[in-house]
Write an enzyme that holds these catalytic residues in place. Structure first.
Site, PDB file in Angstrom:
ATOM      1  N   GLY A 224       0.722  -1.235  -0.205  1.00  0.00           N
ATOM      2  CA  GLY A 224       0.134   0.119   0.008  1.00  0.00           C
ATOM      3  C   GLY A 224       0.713   1.682  -0.007  1.00  0.00           C
ATOM      4  N   GLU A 241      -6.976  -0.647   0.759  1.00  0.00           N
ATOM      5  CA  GLU A 241      -7.700  -1.369   2.012  1.00  0.00           C
ATOM      6  C   GLU A 241      -6.554  -2.331   2.406  1.00  0.00           C
ATOM      7  OE1 GLU A 241     -10.191  -1.461   3.836  1.00  0.00           O
ATOM      8  OE2 GLU A 241     -11.678  -0.173   2.554  1.00  0.00           O
ATOM      9  N   CYS A 275      -8.463 -10.711   6.444  1.00  0.00           N
ATOM     10  CA  CYS A 275      -7.878  -9.102   7.140  1.00  0.00           C
ATOM     11  C   CYS A 275      -8.272  -8.568   8.044  1.00  0.00           C
ATOM     12  CB  CYS A 275      -8.107  -7.757   5.401  1.00  0.00           C
ATOM     13  SG  CYS A 275      -9.903  -7.416   4.975  1.00  0.00           S
TER      14      CYS A 275
HETATM   15  P1  NAD Z   1       0.227  -7.986  -1.670  1.00  0.00           P
HETATM   16  O1  NAD Z   1       0.411  -6.765  -1.031  1.00  0.00           O
HETATM   17  O2  NAD Z   1       1.216  -9.196  -1.896  1.00  0.00           O
HETATM   18  O3  NAD Z   1      -0.103  -8.134  -2.867  1.00  0.00           O
HETATM   19  C1  NAD Z   1      -1.552  -7.759  -3.156  1.00  0.00           C
HETATM   20  C2  NAD Z   1      -1.910  -6.263  -4.973  1.00  0.00           C
HETATM   21  O4  NAD Z   1      -1.218  -6.109  -4.658  1.00  0.00           O
HETATM   22  C3  NAD Z   1      -1.481  -8.552  -5.556  1.00  0.00           C
HETATM   23  O5  NAD Z   1      -2.329  -8.442  -6.988  1.00  0.00           O
HETATM   24  C4  NAD Z   1      -0.119  -8.418  -5.795  1.00  0.00           C
HETATM   25  O6  NAD Z   1      -0.114  -8.604  -7.594  1.00  0.00           O
HETATM   26  C5  NAD Z   1       0.003  -6.692  -6.051  1.00  0.00           C
HETATM   27  N1  NAD Z   1       1.296  -5.408  -6.182  1.00  0.00           N
HETATM   28  C6  NAD Z   1       2.557  -6.511  -5.695  1.00  0.00           C
HETATM   29  N2  NAD Z   1       3.203  -5.400  -5.972  1.00  0.00           N
HETATM   30  C7  NAD Z   1       2.389  -4.443  -6.091  1.00  0.00           C
HETATM   31  C8  NAD Z   1       3.125  -3.338  -6.841  1.00  0.00           C
HETATM   32  N3  NAD Z   1       4.313  -2.462  -5.609  1.00  0.00           N
HETATM   33  N4  NAD Z   1       2.435  -1.846  -6.543  1.00  0.00           N
HETATM   34  C9  NAD Z   1       1.310  -2.624  -7.320  1.00  0.00           C
HETATM   35  N5  NAD Z   1       0.396  -3.848  -7.055  1.00  0.00           N
HETATM   36  C10 NAD Z   1       1.222  -4.477  -6.566  1.00  0.00           C
HETATM   37  O7  NAD Z   1      -1.079  -8.556  -0.989  1.00  0.00           O
HETATM   38  P2  NAD Z   1      -1.634 -10.313  -0.834  1.00  0.00           P
HETATM   39  O8  NAD Z   1      -0.622 -10.495   0.404  1.00  0.00           O
HETATM   40  O9  NAD Z   1      -1.826 -10.637  -1.954  1.00  0.00           O
HETATM   41  O10 NAD Z   1      -2.442  -9.592   0.478  1.00  0.00           O
HETATM   42  C11 NAD Z   1      -2.376 -10.099   1.363  1.00  0.00           C
HETATM   43  C12 NAD Z   1      -2.739  -8.411   2.997  1.00  0.00           C
HETATM   44  O11 NAD Z   1      -3.377  -8.455   1.883  1.00  0.00           O
HETATM   45  C13 NAD Z   1      -2.690  -8.650   3.904  1.00  0.00           C
HETATM   46  O12 NAD Z   1      -2.142  -7.870   4.110  1.00  0.00           O
HETATM   47  C14 NAD Z   1      -4.259  -8.734   4.090  1.00  0.00           C
HETATM   48  O13 NAD Z   1      -4.490  -7.865   5.166  1.00  0.00           O
HETATM   49  C15 NAD Z   1      -4.330  -7.398   3.337  1.00  0.00           C
HETATM   50  N6  NAD Z   1      -6.433  -7.705   2.785  1.00  0.00           N
HETATM   51  C16 NAD Z   1      -6.725  -6.500   3.701  1.00  0.00           C
HETATM   52  C17 NAD Z   1      -7.673  -6.235   3.232  1.00  0.00           C
HETATM   53  C18 NAD Z   1      -8.626  -5.426   3.350  1.00  0.00           C
HETATM   54  O14 NAD Z   1      -9.580  -4.665   3.309  1.00  0.00           O
HETATM   55  N7  NAD Z   1      -8.284  -4.099   4.315  1.00  0.00           N
HETATM   56  C19 NAD Z   1      -8.553  -7.474   2.085  1.00  0.00           C
HETATM   57  C20 NAD Z   1      -7.944  -8.385   2.369  1.00  0.00           C
HETATM   58  C21 NAD Z   1      -6.430  -8.940   2.573  1.00  0.00           C
END
Ligand code: NAD
Length: 477
Positions: A224, A241, A275
């Site tokens: 994020g 999120e 999450c």
């Molecule tokens: P992640 O941050 O590794 O990846 C999420 C997405 O971002 C993937 O599609 C990935 O390919 C993409 N991505 C990776 N690097 C990027 C970059 N530099 N720029 C843009 N996009 C990029 O997360 P994850 O491992 O897929 O998901 C797990 C995390 O998500 C946990 O921390 C969880 O708490 C959080 N989550 C939050 C919510 C919410 O609503 N707050 C819901 C579900 C999951």
């Protein structure tokens, strides 16, 4: 093996190279998907940009009618979508069916909102109205824990408010969302919803692309931060999120056996990959041993297995990196000598199965208390004083959600009011609603999804002011 296409401009689209997608329960390859690069991303954004004028000019009633059809398409294909989802995500088939059904429900619920202009002033001199207008082309990035539902949380409000979209599901779980994109071509005009897939290079390419007016991102807090940084040069609107380290606070005036079961599932639904799951459980000293022992019985008795095994209620961790992360957290607890209680994993499996693990009262500064685990391991922590437990619950950079468990509603509300989190559930957990705003405080996010507030995140405010009595108008004779 299946070779699945992307949806760009209402048609199949490919890329020069492909990624493989595997079943996390047995590591077998399920399919390949395109590994999109700059050219495919540009084509998807161009299609969304071309579709925008006509789509945004439609009445909201018109778009609502299409969204009702989307909900029907999800329902009518629920069986196929749930099977695909459980095989790529690893969750039991019943849980995948629940996610798909929730996606259909959420879709339908969102159309109960319209975004009417607000009349600020209506006098003989002035009429002032604030309208909510679409932003343009939205880039959406969704994670692997609830690939269908969390993509729908973005697609439906964006389209309802008149935007067009390019959505990228996680490379770990792209199959069901790609199939959904294919199915929705029958009701959506070409270019309104484009679904592209790609590896680690594609997310940053999207967030930096000047063709997007907004990025809606769900994922980890670390990513994020990178999204925000990369969106800055073009000042894109953002909804982020992000992660959580959600505390549960259990007071002594509850039935330890019954609360243990609720607490267990608040932490271990979807193998803890939620999450807003409970990630730290603060249990009052008077009932700590009873709650821990009841949770230990559950940890040892719930059936973990492949999605194809109808009797399993918990699946594997979804992917290799996450599997290794949770393994390292378990190893750290063992190395530090913290007492742990573990359930069993299926025998003779090569998938990403990890035992449900309870950590018995580790120190507050331990990794397992301080970090977001996002997997089947939970620290149980003792407390005896209300102010102390509130301070410990709030001592985190995260602020996504929390739960409070007590028979005393006055106390529950007093505690909830002091918790720094976007959602606090009292005597239940994960009680998400399409009508209630959901989003993180502190480093758990920026902005909101769901409810009217979530819908308005896909709009710009535009205030139109009419001066009704200017002194320069020429009177018509
Ligand atoms: P992640 O941050 O590794 O990846 C999420 C997405 O971002 C993937 O599609 C990935 O390919 C993409 N991505 C990776 N690097 C990027 C970059 N530099 N720029 C843009 N996009 C990029 O997360 P994850 O491992 O897929 O998901 C797990 C995390 O998500 C946990 O921390 C969880 O708490 C959080 N989550 C939050 C919510 C919410 O609503 N707050 C819901 C579900 C999951």
């Amino acid at each position: 093996m299946l070779n699945i296409a992307m949806t760009i401009d209402g048609k199949d689209a490919a890329a020069p190279t492909r990624l493989t997608v595997s079943n996390p329960a047995n590591c077998c390859v399920l399919a390949t998907v395109p590994d999109a690069g700059q050219q495919e991303l540009d084509a998807a954004i161009d299609a969304a940009r071309r579709a925008f004028p006509q789509w945004s000019a439609r009445t909201i009633a018109d778009r609502q009618a299409i969204i009702v059809q989307i909900s029907s398409i999800i329902r009518n294909n629920a069986d196929e979508l749930a099977r695909s989802l459980s095989s790529e995500q690893g969750k039991p088939l019943s849980a995948a069916a629940f996610e798909v059904e929730s996606a259909a429900l959420w879709t339908l619920a969102t159309i109960s909102y319209t975004v009417e202009p607000t009349v600020i002033e209506d006098t003989a001199e002035h009429r002032v109205e604030t309208h909510h207008v679409p932003l343009g082309v939205v880039g959406a990035i969704s994670p692997w824990n609830f690939p269908v539902l969390l993509s729908i949380w973005k697609i439906i409000p964006a389209l309802l408010t008149g935007n067009t979209m390019v959505l990228k599901p996680s490379p770990f779980t792209p199959l069901t969302v790609l199939r959904l994109g294919e199915l929705l071509r029958s009701v959506l005009p070409a270019g309104v919803l484009n679904i592209i897939t790609g590896g680690d290079h594609l997310g940053p390419m999207m967030t930096a692309h000047p063709g997007f007016d907004k990025i809606s991102f769900t994922g980890s807090t670390a990513t994020g931060r990178r999204v925000m940084e990369s969106a800055a040069p073009t000042l894109k609107r953002l909804t982020l999120e992000l992660g959580g380290n959600d505390p549960a606070i259990i007071f002594p005036d509850v039935d330890p056996q019954k609360v243990a079961e609720q607490l267990f599932w608040s932490a271990f639904t979807n193998s803890g990959q939620v999450c807003a799951a409970t990630k730290r459980a603060y249990i009052h000293d008077d009932i700590y041993d009873d709650v821990r022992d009841a949770m230990a019985v559950l940890a040892k008795s719930v059936k973990m297995g492949e999605a194809s095994d109808q009797t399993s209620v918990v699946g594997p961790v979804q992917n290799g990196p996450q599997y290794r992360r949770i393994q390292s957290l378990i190893a750290d607890c063992i190395d530090q000598g913290y007492p742990i209680i573990q359930g069993a994993i299926p025998q003779d499996h090569i998938g990403y199965f990890l035992p449900i693990t309870l950590v018995d009262n580790p120190p507050e500064q331990s990794r397992i208390v301080q970090e977001e685990q996002f997997g089947p391991i939970l620290p149980l922590l003792r407390f005896s004083d209300e102010d102390d437990v509130i301070a410990r619950a709030n001592a985190s950079d995260y602020g996504l959600a929390a739960t409070v468990w007590t028979a005393d509603e006055t106390r529950a509300v007093r505690v909830a009011n002091q918790i720094e989190a976007g959602s606090v559930w009292i005597n239940e957990a994960l009680a998400l609603s399409p009508f209630a705003a959901f989003g993180g405080h502190k480093q758990s996010g920026v902005g909101t999804e769901n409810g009217l507030a979530g819908l308005l995140e896909y709009t710009n405010r535009k205030t139109i002011t009419i001066q009704r009595k200017p002194n320069f108008l020429v009177k018509k004779i």
